[in-house]
Design a protein around this motif. Structure first.
Motif, mmCIF file in Angstrom:
data_model
loop_
_atom_site.group_PDB
_atom_site.id
_atom_site.type_symbol
_atom_site.label_atom_id
_atom_site.label_comp_id
_atom_site.label_asym_id
_atom_site.label_seq_id
_atom_site.Cartn_x
_atom_site.Cartn_y
_atom_site.Cartn_z
ATOM 1 N N THR A 79 0.826 -1.209 0.000
ATOM 2 C CA THR A 79 0.000 0.000 0.000
ATOM 3 C C THR A 79 0.863 1.262 0.000
ATOM 4 O OG1 THR A 79 -0.201 -0.140 2.401
ATOM 5 C CG2 THR A 79 -2.005 -1.062 1.093
ATOM 6 N N VAL A 82 2.040 1.747 -3.608
ATOM 7 C CA VAL A 82 0.966 2.243 -4.467
ATOM 8 C C VAL A 82 0.717 3.729 -4.193
ATOM 9 C CG1 VAL A 82 -1.518 2.057 -4.938
ATOM 10 C CG2 VAL A 82 -0.117 0.002 -4.798
ATOM 11 N N GLY A 83 0.745 4.119 -2.923
ATOM 12 C CA GLY A 83 0.563 5.529 -2.588
ATOM 13 C C GLY A 83 1.663 6.407 -3.155
ATOM 14 N N ALA A 85 3.563 5.701 -5.730
ATOM 15 C CA ALA A 85 3.452 5.687 -7.195
ATOM 16 C C ALA A 85 2.363 6.638 -7.665
ATOM 17 C CB ALA A 85 3.169 4.272 -7.680
ATOM 18 N N ARG A 86 1.247 6.680 -6.957
ATOM 19 C CA ARG A 86 0.183 7.615 -7.341
ATOM 20 C C ARG A 86 0.640 9.063 -7.166
ATOM 21 N NH1 ARG A 86 -5.058 6.330 -8.204
ATOM 22 N NH2 ARG A 86 -5.649 8.356 -7.378
ATOM 23 N N PHE A 87 1.374 9.334 -6.097
ATOM 24 C CA PHE A 87 1.885 10.681 -5.874
ATOM 25 C C PHE A 87 2.837 11.092 -6.988
ATOM 26 C CE2 PHE A 87 5.353 13.257 -4.095
ATOM 27 C CZ PHE A 87 4.635 14.414 -3.829
ATOM 28 N N ALA A 89 2.990 9.779 -10.008
ATOM 29 C CA ALA A 89 2.276 9.835 -11.286
ATOM 30 C C ALA A 89 1.549 11.168 -11.436
ATOM 31 C CB ALA A 89 1.292 8.674 -11.388
ATOM 32 N N VAL A 90 0.955 11.679 -10.374
ATOM 33 C CA VAL A 90 0.255 12.965 -10.450
ATOM 34 C C VAL A 90 1.253 14.096 -10.620
ATOM 35 C CG1 VAL A 90 -1.125 14.601 -9.110
ATOM 36 C CG2 VAL A 90 -1.760 12.196 -9.178
ATOM 37 N N ARG A 93 2.939 14.138 -14.279
ATOM 38 C CA ARG A 93 2.051 14.065 -15.434
ATOM 39 C C ARG A 93 2.484 15.110 -16.457
ATOM 40 N NH1 ARG A 93 -3.763 14.274 -13.665
ATOM 41 N NH2 ARG A 93 -3.180 12.193 -13.047
#
Length: 104
Positions: A79, A82-83, A85-87, A89-90, A93
């Motif tokens: 988890t 994933v957190g 990676a999302r940070f 990715a945003v 961008r």
């Protein structure tokens, strides 16, 4: 002590040595990582390495008590990855290119 016990002990010691070596190399990657993504991946591997170290400890002690601890650590590592990676990715961008006629 039978030959099988000796082999088992040697394999557990070798696994512990490999976990220690991987930890040292991981610290180098965290320290020198050229990008944020490299450091994030290295931190994900830290969770996996701690889980592996606990597995070596459980095998050495022949105690199944550590198995739920390993599962919880693996879940937290997943988890967390994933957190992060999302940070990333945003944050990374790509921005839309300006129109060709616009010269600002």
């Amino acid at each position: 002590m039978s030959a099988l016990d000796t082999l088992e002990r040697d394999l557990i010691l070798a696994a512990g040595a490999m976990v220690a070596l991987a930890g040292a190399l991981l610290l180098v990657r965290i320290w020198r990582g050229p990008s944020m993504l490299d450091r994030a991946v290295a931190l994900d591997v830290v969770a996996a390495l701690i889980t592996a170290g606990i597995g070596v400890k459980a095998a050495w002690d022949r105690d199944p008590f550590y198995i739920p601890v390993m599962l919880v650590l693996a879940f937290l590592g997943f988890t967390g990855s994933v957190g992060i990676a999302r940070f990333i990715a945003v944050r990374d961008r790509p921005r839309p290119a300006p129109p060709k006629g616009d010269r600002r």
